[in-house]
Design a protein around this motif. Structure first.
Motif, PDB file in Angstrom:
ATOM      1  N   LEU A  44      14.014   7.861  56.741  1.00  0.00           N
ATOM      2  CA  LEU A  44      15.158   7.962  57.646  1.00  0.00           C
ATOM      3  C   LEU A  44      16.458   7.506  57.001  1.00  0.00           C
ATOM      4  N   HIS A  45      17.512   8.268  57.282  1.00  0.00           N
ATOM      5  CA  HIS A  45      18.852   7.977  56.776  1.00  0.00           C
ATOM      6  C   HIS A  45      19.863   8.124  57.905  1.00  0.00           C
ATOM      7  N   LEU A  46      20.808   7.211  57.954  1.00  0.00           N
ATOM      8  CA  LEU A  46      21.883   7.217  58.938  1.00  0.00           C
ATOM      9  C   LEU A  46      23.181   7.613  58.250  1.00  0.00           C
ATOM     10  N   VAL A  47      23.951   8.508  58.871  1.00  0.00           N
ATOM     11  CA  VAL A  47      25.266   8.899  58.354  1.00  0.00           C
ATOM     12  C   VAL A  47      26.301   8.545  59.412  1.00  0.00           C
ATOM     13  N   PHE A  48      27.317   7.799  58.995  1.00  0.00           N
ATOM     14  CA  PHE A  48      28.407   7.448  59.896  1.00  0.00           C
ATOM     15  C   PHE A  48      29.685   7.265  59.093  1.00  0.00           C
ATOM     16  N   GLY A  49      30.797   7.211  59.805  1.00  0.00           N
ATOM     17  CA  GLY A  49      32.076   7.023  59.130  1.00  0.00           C
ATOM     18  C   GLY A  49      33.114   6.474  60.068  1.00  0.00           C
TER      19      GLY A  49
ATOM     20  N   MET B 141      34.231   4.658  65.604  1.00  0.00           N
ATOM     21  CA  MET B 141      33.437   5.140  64.472  1.00  0.00           C
ATOM     22  C   MET B 141      32.724   6.434  64.850  1.00  0.00           C
ATOM     23  N   ASP B 142      32.526   7.276  63.857  1.00  0.00           N
ATOM     24  CA  ASP B 142      31.876   8.568  64.034  1.00  0.00           C
ATOM     25  C   ASP B 142      30.420   8.449  63.606  1.00  0.00           C
ATOM     26  N   LEU B 143      29.517   8.442  64.579  1.00  0.00           N
ATOM     27  CA  LEU B 143      28.086   8.414  64.292  1.00  0.00           C
ATOM     28  C   LEU B 143      27.631   9.859  64.121  1.00  0.00           C
ATOM     29  N   VAL B 144      27.408  10.256  62.885  1.00  0.00           N
ATOM     30  CA  VAL B 144      27.045  11.642  62.587  1.00  0.00           C
ATOM     31  C   VAL B 144      25.601  11.904  62.988  1.00  0.00           C
TER      32      VAL B 144
ATOM     33  N   ALA C 285      24.987  16.410  55.510  1.00  0.00           N
ATOM     34  CA  ALA C 285      25.837  16.010  56.640  1.00  0.00           C
ATOM     35  C   ALA C 285      26.999  15.143  56.163  1.00  0.00           C
ATOM     36  N   TRP C 286      26.711  14.197  55.276  1.00  0.00           N
ATOM     37  CA  TRP C 286      27.755  13.329  54.709  1.00  0.00           C
ATOM     38  C   TRP C 286      28.809  14.159  53.975  1.00  0.00           C
ATOM     39  N   ARG C 287      28.348  15.073  53.132  1.00  0.00           N
ATOM     40  CA  ARG C 287      29.275  15.904  52.341  1.00  0.00           C
ATOM     41  C   ARG C 287      30.175  16.734  53.254  1.00  0.00           C
ATOM     42  N   SER C 288      29.612  17.289  54.302  1.00  0.00           N
ATOM     43  CA  SER C 288      30.386  18.091  55.245  1.00  0.00           C
ATOM     44  C   SER C 288      31.492  17.261  55.897  1.00  0.00           C
ATOM     45  N   LYS C 289      31.136  16.069  56.379  1.00  0.00           N
ATOM     46  CA  LYS C 289      32.132  15.190  57.014  1.00  0.00           C
ATOM     47  C   LYS C 289      33.160  14.688  56.004  1.00  0.00           C
ATOM     48  N   ALA C 290      32.705  14.287  54.829  1.00  0.00           N
ATOM     49  CA  ALA C 290      33.609  13.767  53.806  1.00  0.00           C
ATOM     50  C   ALA C 290      34.604  14.844  53.359  1.00  0.00           C
TER      51      ALA C 290
END
Length: 78
Positions: free
Chosen positions: A6-11, A28-31, A43-48
């Motif tokens: 499991l991995h969490l992506v947020f920003g 904060m944006d919980l992806v 998902a991280w790359r898309s948001k970044a």
């Protein structure tokens, strides 16, 4: 031992892009939570990339499986 990695992506907004000092936890944006690193990275790359022109926005990937099962030591990636 779980099969999921499991991995969490947020920003969110940071005071300094070189740190993880987030300014406002309420905005904060919980992806999401993802079953593997590849999906989390996508998902991280898309948001970044969507916020690339905003130096105060930062997205991160957290390896939840390492927090949930710290006794499992994974070999280093090459």
């Amino acid at each position: 031992m779980s099969e999921n990695k499991l991995h969490l992506v947020f920003g969110g907004r940071v005071s300094d892009p070189r740190t993880l000092d987030f300014n406002d936890f309420n905005s904060m944006d919980l992806v999401g939570i993802f079953p593997n690193y590849e999906a989390a990275e996508e998902a991280w790359r898309s948001k970044a990339q969507a916020t690339v022109d905003d130096a105060e926005m930062k997205y991160v990937v957290v390896h939840l499986h390492r927090l949930l099962e710290p006794e499992i030591i994974e070999p280093a990636r090459k």
